[in-house]
Motif scaffolding. Structure first.
Motif, PDB file in Angstrom:
ATOM      1  N   ARG A  81      -3.161   0.757  13.172  1.00 32.29           N
ATOM      2  CA  ARG A  81      -3.837  -0.381  13.776  1.00 32.29           C
ATOM      3  C   ARG A  81      -3.378  -1.686  13.118  1.00 32.29           C
ATOM      4  NH1 ARG A  81     -10.110   0.727  13.848  1.00 32.29           N
ATOM      5  NH2 ARG A  81     -10.045  -1.199  15.067  1.00 32.29           N
ATOM      6  N   ARG A  82      -3.060  -2.644  13.939  1.00 31.11           N
ATOM      7  CA  ARG A  82      -2.510  -3.913  13.481  1.00 31.11           C
ATOM      8  C   ARG A  82      -3.588  -4.744  12.765  1.00 31.11           C
ATOM      9  NH1 ARG A  82       1.915  -6.411  15.330  1.00 31.11           N
ATOM     10  NH2 ARG A  82       1.965  -5.071  17.176  1.00 31.11           N
ATOM     11  N   PRO A  83      -3.278  -5.312  11.585  1.00 29.08           N
ATOM     12  CA  PRO A  83      -4.248  -6.169  10.905  1.00 29.08           C
ATOM     13  C   PRO A  83      -4.311  -7.552  11.560  1.00 29.08           C
ATOM     14  CG  PRO A  83      -2.225  -6.033   9.631  1.00 29.08           C
ATOM     15  CD  PRO A  83      -2.064  -5.092  10.789  1.00 29.08           C
ATOM     16  N   VAL A  84      -5.510  -8.032  11.795  1.00 31.39           N
ATOM     17  CA  VAL A  84      -5.723  -9.326  12.428  1.00 31.39           C
ATOM     18  C   VAL A  84      -6.597 -10.181  11.516  1.00 31.39           C
ATOM     19  CG1 VAL A  84      -6.661 -10.506  14.456  1.00 31.39           C
ATOM     20  CG2 VAL A  84      -5.583  -8.254  14.709  1.00 31.39           C
ATOM     21  N   ALA A  85      -6.190 -11.429  11.315  1.00 28.13           N
ATOM     22  CA  ALA A  85      -6.939 -12.328  10.428  1.00 28.13           C
ATOM     23  C   ALA A  85      -8.305 -12.669  11.012  1.00 28.13           C
ATOM     24  CB  ALA A  85      -6.139 -13.595  10.190  1.00 28.13           C
ATOM     25  N   ALA A 101      -6.204  -4.273 -12.856  1.00 28.40           N
ATOM     26  CA  ALA A 101      -5.007  -3.943 -12.080  1.00 28.40           C
ATOM     27  C   ALA A 101      -5.482  -3.689 -10.660  1.00 28.40           C
ATOM     28  CB  ALA A 101      -4.308  -2.719 -12.646  1.00 28.40           C
ATOM     29  N   MET A 102      -4.913  -4.445  -9.690  1.00 30.03           N
ATOM     30  CA  MET A 102      -5.486  -4.479  -8.343  1.00 30.03           C
ATOM     31  C   MET A 102      -4.424  -4.247  -7.268  1.00 30.03           C
ATOM     32  SD  MET A 102      -7.650  -7.943  -9.174  1.00 30.03           S
ATOM     33  CE  MET A 102      -6.376  -8.535 -10.297  1.00 30.03           C
ATOM     34  N   ILE A 103      -4.820  -3.529  -6.243  1.00 29.86           N
ATOM     35  CA  ILE A 103      -4.006  -3.372  -5.034  1.00 29.86           C
ATOM     36  C   ILE A 103      -4.565  -4.306  -3.973  1.00 29.86           C
ATOM     37  CG2 ILE A 103      -3.638  -1.854  -3.047  1.00 29.86           C
ATOM     38  CD1 ILE A 103      -1.643  -1.209  -5.123  1.00 29.86           C
ATOM     39  N   VAL A 104      -3.699  -5.123  -3.390  1.00 32.12           N
ATOM     40  CA  VAL A 104      -4.083  -5.993  -2.277  1.00 32.12           C
ATOM     41  C   VAL A 104      -3.305  -5.522  -1.057  1.00 32.12           C
ATOM     42  CG1 VAL A 104      -4.104  -8.339  -1.379  1.00 32.12           C
ATOM     43  CG2 VAL A 104      -4.523  -7.940  -3.820  1.00 32.12           C
ATOM     44  N   SER A 145      -6.569  -1.056   6.155  1.00 32.24           N
ATOM     45  CA  SER A 145      -7.586  -0.260   5.461  1.00 32.24           C
ATOM     46  C   SER A 145      -6.912   0.854   4.665  1.00 32.24           C
ATOM     47  CB  SER A 145      -8.565   0.342   6.467  1.00 32.24           C
ATOM     48  OG  SER A 145      -7.933   1.363   7.222  1.00 32.24           O
ATOM     49  N   GLU A 146      -7.688   1.533   3.855  1.00 31.42           N
ATOM     50  CA  GLU A 146      -7.133   2.622   3.046  1.00 31.42           C
ATOM     51  C   GLU A 146      -6.576   3.738   3.929  1.00 31.42           C
ATOM     52  OE1 GLU A 146      -8.849   5.970  -0.023  1.00 31.42           O
ATOM     53  OE2 GLU A 146      -9.552   3.901  -0.295  1.00 31.42           O
ATOM     54  N   GLU A 147      -7.194   3.979   5.079  1.00 24.77           N
ATOM     55  CA  GLU A 147      -6.731   5.049   5.965  1.00 24.77           C
ATOM     56  C   GLU A 147      -5.312   4.795   6.472  1.00 24.77           C
ATOM     57  OE1 GLU A 147      -9.752   3.682   6.071  1.00 24.77           O
ATOM     58  OE2 GLU A 147     -10.764   5.449   5.241  1.00 24.77           O
ATOM     59  N   GLU A 148      -4.905   3.558   6.558  1.00 26.23           N
ATOM     60  CA  GLU A 148      -3.565   3.212   7.046  1.00 26.23           C
ATOM     61  C   GLU A 148      -2.527   3.144   5.928  1.00 26.23           C
ATOM     62  OE1 GLU A 148      -6.071   2.847  10.154  1.00 26.23           O
ATOM     63  OE2 GLU A 148      -6.302   1.515   8.430  1.00 26.23           O
ATOM     64  N   MET A 149      -2.943   3.311   4.698  1.00 26.97           N
ATOM     65  CA  MET A 149      -1.989   3.208   3.588  1.00 26.97           C
ATOM     66  C   MET A 149      -0.901   4.277   3.695  1.00 26.97           C
ATOM     67  SD  MET A 149      -4.002   2.337   0.069  1.00 26.97           S
ATOM     68  CE  MET A 149      -4.513   0.643  -0.273  1.00 26.97           C
ATOM     69  N   PRO A 150       0.372   3.896   3.549  1.00 31.03           N
ATOM     70  CA  PRO A 150       1.443   4.889   3.581  1.00 31.03           C
ATOM     71  C   PRO A 150       1.586   5.689   2.295  1.00 31.03           C
ATOM     72  CG  PRO A 150       2.350   2.687   3.342  1.00 31.03           C
ATOM     73  CD  PRO A 150       0.880   2.514   3.549  1.00 31.03           C
ATOM     74  N   GLY A 172       0.791  -1.227   0.000  1.00 30.03           N
ATOM     75  CA  GLY A 172       0.000   0.000   0.000  1.00 30.03           C
ATOM     76  C   GLY A 172       0.819   1.270   0.000  1.00 30.03           C
ATOM     77  N   GLY A 173       2.109   1.164  -0.365  1.00 30.54           N
ATOM     78  CA  GLY A 173       2.960   2.336  -0.408  1.00 30.54           C
ATOM     79  C   GLY A 173       3.014   2.984  -1.780  1.00 30.54           C
ATOM     80  N   ASN A 174       3.832   4.030  -1.900  1.00 33.97           N
ATOM     81  CA  ASN A 174       3.947   4.727  -3.181  1.00 33.97           C
ATOM     82  C   ASN A 174       4.492   3.821  -4.276  1.00 33.97           C
ATOM     83  OD1 ASN A 174       2.978   7.307  -2.403  1.00 33.97           O
ATOM     84  ND2 ASN A 174       4.931   7.781  -1.453  1.00 33.97           N
ATOM     85  N   THR A 175       5.437   2.934  -3.931  1.00 33.96           N
ATOM     86  CA  THR A 175       5.980   2.042  -4.958  1.00 33.96           C
ATOM     87  C   THR A 175       4.915   1.063  -5.440  1.00 33.96           C
ATOM     88  OG1 THR A 175       6.878   0.620  -3.204  1.00 33.96           O
ATOM     89  CG2 THR A 175       8.372   2.201  -4.206  1.00 33.96           C
ATOM     90  N   ALA A 176       4.038   0.639  -4.545  1.00 33.60           N
ATOM     91  CA  ALA A 176       2.933  -0.233  -4.950  1.00 33.60           C
ATOM     92  C   ALA A 176       2.011   0.500  -5.920  1.00 33.60           C
ATOM     93  CB  ALA A 176       2.152  -0.703  -3.724  1.00 33.60           C
TER      94      ALA A 176
END
Length: 492
Positions: free
Chosen positions: A396-400, A332-335, A339-344, A313-317
């Motif tokens: 916030r940490r992602p939890v499965a 073309a998809m970002i995985v 959440s989007e709010e945490e994207m760097p 989810g960074g600029n290089t992605a």
């Protein structure tokens, strides 16, 4: 435009207008919107997306600057540009003077005006943001305008340099940290040589950022300015292999700055990750940006998937997924596991990606790949995630979510989950301390390593950061090395 700037009456009128505008009137001016190429057009070309400001738009935006008594925007800038000064030059119509002001502290103003996350740095410290809770002055847009205006005018100024002192300084790597360091050191009169491992200069500016975000022409012009200041460049030279630490000392170099970056890609080490069609973001962008891999006749062509997923989810992605779209990807998809709010990634890059039809699978994390009989990736198993408590980064940490998975069909996967420092310099140089992450240990105030003649900065120290933070490291190291070489005490 030049005749307009020369006209005395027009100049007097603008100055009178500037003085007559009250702060309440400035606050009422809406923030400028950067003109852009239409998404339907730009997603098929490598032409630059942002078109830059016109003189009229730039002048109007410059009126918003309140010229604060305590300009906190400067403290928010890692290279400490005198932001109010350059903006007030724009307001007076003195565009070339604005560019000169930028060059007092920044070696790469046209680059920074395009790729720096101003919204998290200088603009986040703007009075509008801090006190008024309004949109900040568009500092980045104005920086780009001033630098581009100077370039297009043909009157490119070269910063003054002190008389040469004959002291030779080596720089390892021509990325943003090395270029910023070289620019400051040559201003101080040092004999600076930059050694670059690749055949093109610019480091990550060249191989890591696509031309639709940062045209190569801009990088070339910025580096040409450093050459005119006296900086020397040597390409196809791997310090630690082609030339050693001992060779540099034997050739009379009295100081070394290491800005060799973080070029080793990280992978997730999940089942199927070695299938054909799965590659690192570093490899993908380097092959496309530097090796013409988009050309089918290239010696190093890249596979052009139709269903491309970029993990991260960074600029290089964002750069990679938008590149895949331009190479013909139907999907073309970002995985991304948060959440989007945490994207760097920058807000602007996310916006541009969405406009270009990029699909976002947020709160999803790959846990397995499967391929066809030929060993080519066909699909990826995604684990759905939810957000838990914040981790060390503050996000916030992602939890499965146990038992909640879904398959996604893909024929190409680009992994962008971080990078590790290049280990060549730490392994081939004596007396250098490294962390468990492989980054070089430095004094954070001076960027000096355990070997007193060697300083370091950028991703080789930070393990992955922005262009402007790397440049800030380079400037800090130049100041400290100058003190060290003068015989002043540098605190360890």
């Amino acid at each position: 435009m030049s005749e307009y700037l020369k006209a005395e009456r027009a100049q007097e009128w603008r100055e009178a207008l500037r003085k007559s505008i009250k702060n309440k009137d400035r606050i009422a001016i809406p923030r400028v919107k950067m003109p852009e190429v239409d998404p339907a057009v730009r997603s098929r070309t490598y032409d630059e997306v942002n078109l830059g400001l016109t003189p009229e738009l730039a002048a109007n935006e410059s009126h918003r600057c309140l010229d604060c008594v305590d300009p906190t925007c400067i403290t928010g800038c890692p290279v400490e540009i005198n932001i109010p000064k350059f903006i007030k030059n724009i307001e007076r119509g003195e565009f070339l003077e604005a560019a000169k002001t930028l060059k007092e502290t920044s070696a790469l103003p046209a680059v920074c005006g395009r790729v720096c996350p101003q919204e998290r740095q200088c603009e986040s410290q703007c009075f509008y943001t801090l006190k008024l809770k309004k949109e900040p002055v568009a500092i980045g847009h104005l920086e780009r305008f001033a630098a581009d205006y100077e370039r297009m005018s043909g009157n490119i100024s070269i910063p003054e340099t002190a008389p040469t002192n004959g002291i030779k300084i080596a720089v390892v790597g021509s990325g943003p940290a090395g270029l910023a360091f070289a620019g400051d050191m040559v201003k101080l009169g040092y004999d600076v040589t930059v050694f670059e491992a690749l055949h093109e200069l610019g480091g990550v500016l060249r191989y890591g950022i696509p031309e639709f975000r940062l045209p190569n022409e801009i990088v070339d012009i910025e580096i040409d300015g450093l050459k005119k200041m006296g900086v020397k460049f040597v390409t196809n030279c791997i310090v630690g292999k082609t030339i050693s630490q001992e060779d540099l000392k034997a050739e009379g170099f009295k100081g070394i700055f290491v800005g060799s970056g973080a070029g080793l890609p990280n992978f997730m080490n999940i089942p199927g990750e070695n299938l054909i069609g799965i590659m690192s973001c570093n490899e993908y962008l380097t092959r496309v940006n530097l090796m013409q891999a988009a050309d089918p006749d290239s010696d190093t062509p890249v596979y052009k998937g139709k269903k491309v997923a970029v993990v991260g989810g960074g600029n290089t992605a964002m750069d990679a997924v938008r590149t895949a779209r331009r190479l013909g990807a139907e999907r073309a998809m970002i995985v991304y596991r948060r959440s989007e709010e945490e994207m760097p990634a920058r807000v602007e890059e996310i916006k541009h990606a969405k406009e270009e039809g990029i699909e976002f699978y947020t709160l999803h994390n790959p846990i397995r790949y499967e391929g066809d009989e030929q060993g080519h990736v066909q699909r990826m198993l995604l684990q759905r995630m939810e957000l838990g408590a914040p981790d060390q980064s503050g996000r916030r940490r992602p939890v499965a979510i146990e038992g909640d998975t879904t398959w996604l069909e893909v024929d190409e996967v680009i992994v962008s989950v971080g990078v590790s420092p290049n280990p060549l310099i730490p392994q081939s140089f004596d007396g250098m301390e490294v962390t468990s992450w492989g980054t070089i240990v430095v004094n954070s105030d001076t960027m000096q390593t355990a070997d007193e003649m060697i300083f370091a900065g950028g991703d080789i120290v930070r393990g992955g950061a922005t262009v402007i933070l790397a440049m800030g490291d380079g400037r800090k190291a130049a100041k400290a090395m100058h003190q060290y070489l003068k015989g002043d005490q540098v605190e360890k």
